[in-house]
Design an enzyme around this catalytic site. Structure first.
Site, short mmCIF file in Angstrom:
data_model
loop_
_atom_site.label_atom_id
_atom_site.label_comp_id
_atom_site.label_asym_id
_atom_site.label_seq_id
_atom_site.Cartn_x
_atom_site.Cartn_y
_atom_site.Cartn_z
N SER A 1 0.84 -1.20 0.00
CA SER A 1 0.00 0.00 0.00
C SER A 1 0.88 1.25 0.00
O SER A 1 2.10 1.17 0.22
CB SER A 1 -0.89 0.01 1.25
OG SER A 1 -0.07 0.20 2.40
N ASP B 1 -1.35 -1.78 -3.95
CA ASP B 1 -2.69 -1.84 -3.39
C ASP B 1 -3.25 -0.42 -3.27
O ASP B 1 -2.61 0.47 -2.71
CB ASP B 1 -2.59 -2.50 -1.99
CG ASP B 1 -3.93 -2.90 -1.42
OD1 ASP B 1 -4.88 -3.12 -2.19
OD2 ASP B 1 -4.02 -3.00 -0.17
N GLU C 1 -11.47 -0.52 -9.81
CA GLU C 1 -12.52 -0.80 -8.82
C GLU C 1 -13.80 -0.03 -9.14
O GLU C 1 -13.77 1.15 -9.47
CB GLU C 1 -12.05 -0.44 -7.40
CG GLU C 1 -13.16 -0.62 -6.36
CD GLU C 1 -12.68 -0.73 -4.92
OE1 GLU C 1 -11.49 -1.02 -4.68
OE2 GLU C 1 -13.51 -0.55 -4.02
N ASP D 1 -5.22 -8.39 4.76
CA ASP D 1 -4.26 -7.61 5.52
C ASP D 1 -4.56 -7.71 7.03
O ASP D 1 -3.70 -8.09 7.82
CB ASP D 1 -4.28 -6.14 5.07
CG ASP D 1 -3.15 -5.35 5.70
OD1 ASP D 1 -2.35 -5.92 6.45
OD2 ASP D 1 -3.06 -4.13 5.46
#
Ligand code: G3H
Ligand code: 13P
Ligand code: ZN
Length: 311
Positions: A50, A82, A134, A258
């Site tokens: 991330s 991510d 997304e 995660d």
């Protein structure tokens, strides 16, 4: 075995009715715990990083740790950004050797999401890198992802074909009721996922790999160890494992985890320090943290993802 993209992994996962685990990495012990587990059960892997992880550990350290893990285990590993929030971070990760990036335009309008995703796809594909987009918004709080339950929204299946064809993305994350973090449902609320949305997306995009974020199960064993050793985690609830297994049999090819890693590591460290308050050598308390991660990931691969033996 070099770094790989997720293209072949997803093709086989879709056809085989299983999913690849995408595990977030932040330091050496996490990378080692995950990759040792995958090696033991011969599973393909996605390690994801991330923006917060890059800030904490620096891009170059994480990249070198993952390269070391490939050399050590011989596994095919895809390294993925991510929740990339803009073109710049995606470009920086592509230039820095990642084989996959996510551009998360889900908080923007449909048209803006398409525009920014398309821009990343063009650059990524020119460099042999794959892209996850997304549609729909997950609730939950992480460093860089903070969406209240009121602002979350399920994916609208009627939008997916247009999004995929206009952007050229290689996989699509959808919102069907999962959420980020360790508090996914209210106490007493029955965990539910909108499998009807997943089915409709699958019908509209046959053969196309779908991604589920926010898919930790918040395993009670780890929460209990944390709470028994000085922690205070009240009402932590995750996604039931059998629901994730069902999603993996369908079009879901990538399952993001995660929070379960965080809980496993914290449980290992807390248990060790509570039992041995005299210890102050980090190797002594990080070793059980890493061991807990290895056990967790092995169980996930076998019981939830179904990708053991598929590397
Ligand atoms: O979905 C977000 C991941 O759990 C990463 O969290 O931004 O706190 O590193 P982070
Ligand atoms: P969890 O918080 O459920 O582990 O989700 C992680 C995730 O989606 C990373 O992108
Ligand atoms: Zn996520």
């Amino acid at each position: 075995m070099p770094l790989v993209t997720s293209t072949e992994m997803f093709k086989k996962a879709y056809e085989g009715g299983y999913a690849i685990g995408a595990f977030n990495v932040n330091n050496m012990e996490i990378v080692q715990g995950i990759t040792e587990a995958a090696m033991e059960v011969n599973a393909p892997l996605i390690l994801q990083v991330s923006a917060g992880a890059r800030k904490y550990a620096k891009h170059v350290y994480l990249m070198k740790l993952i390269e070391a893990a490939i050399e050590d285990t011989g596994l095919p590993i895809c390294v993925h950004l991510d929740h990339g929030e803009d073109f710049e971070i995606c470009k920086s990760c592509i230039d820095g050797g990642f084989t996959s990036v996510m551009i998360d335009g889900s908080k923007h309008s449909f048209e803006d999401n398409i525009r920014m995703t398309r821009q990343v796809v063009e650059y990524a594909h020119d460099h042999g890198v794959v892209v996850e987009g997304e549609l729909g918004r997950l609730a939950g709080i992480e460093d860089a992802v903070n969406v209240s339950a009121e602002d979350s929204s399920y994916t609208r299946p009627e939008e997916v074909e247009e999004f995929v064809s206009r952007t050229g993305v290689d996989s699509l994350a959808i919102a069907i009721g999962t959420s980020h973090g360790a508090f996914k449902f209210k106490p007493g609320q029955k965990p539910q996922l909108r499998f009807d949305i997943l089915e409709e997306v699958e019908r509209r995009l046959p053969g196309f790999p779908i991604v589920l974020h926010g898919s930790s199960s918040v395993i009670p064993e780890y929460v209990d160890i944390i709470n028994a050793n000085g922690g205070r985690l009240k009402d932590a609830i995750g996604i039931p494992e059998e629901m994730l297994r069902e999603a993996a049999r369908m079009a879901v090819c990538k399952i993001n985890i995660d929070s379960d890693l965080r809980l496993a590591m914290t449980a290992g460290v807390r248990q060790q320090l509570a039992a041995h308050p005299e210890q102050f050598d980090p190797r002594q308390f990080l070793t059980p943290g890493r061991d807990f991660i290895r056990d967790l990931v092995k169980k996930k691969i076998i019981n939830v993802l179904g990708c053991d033996g598929k590397a």
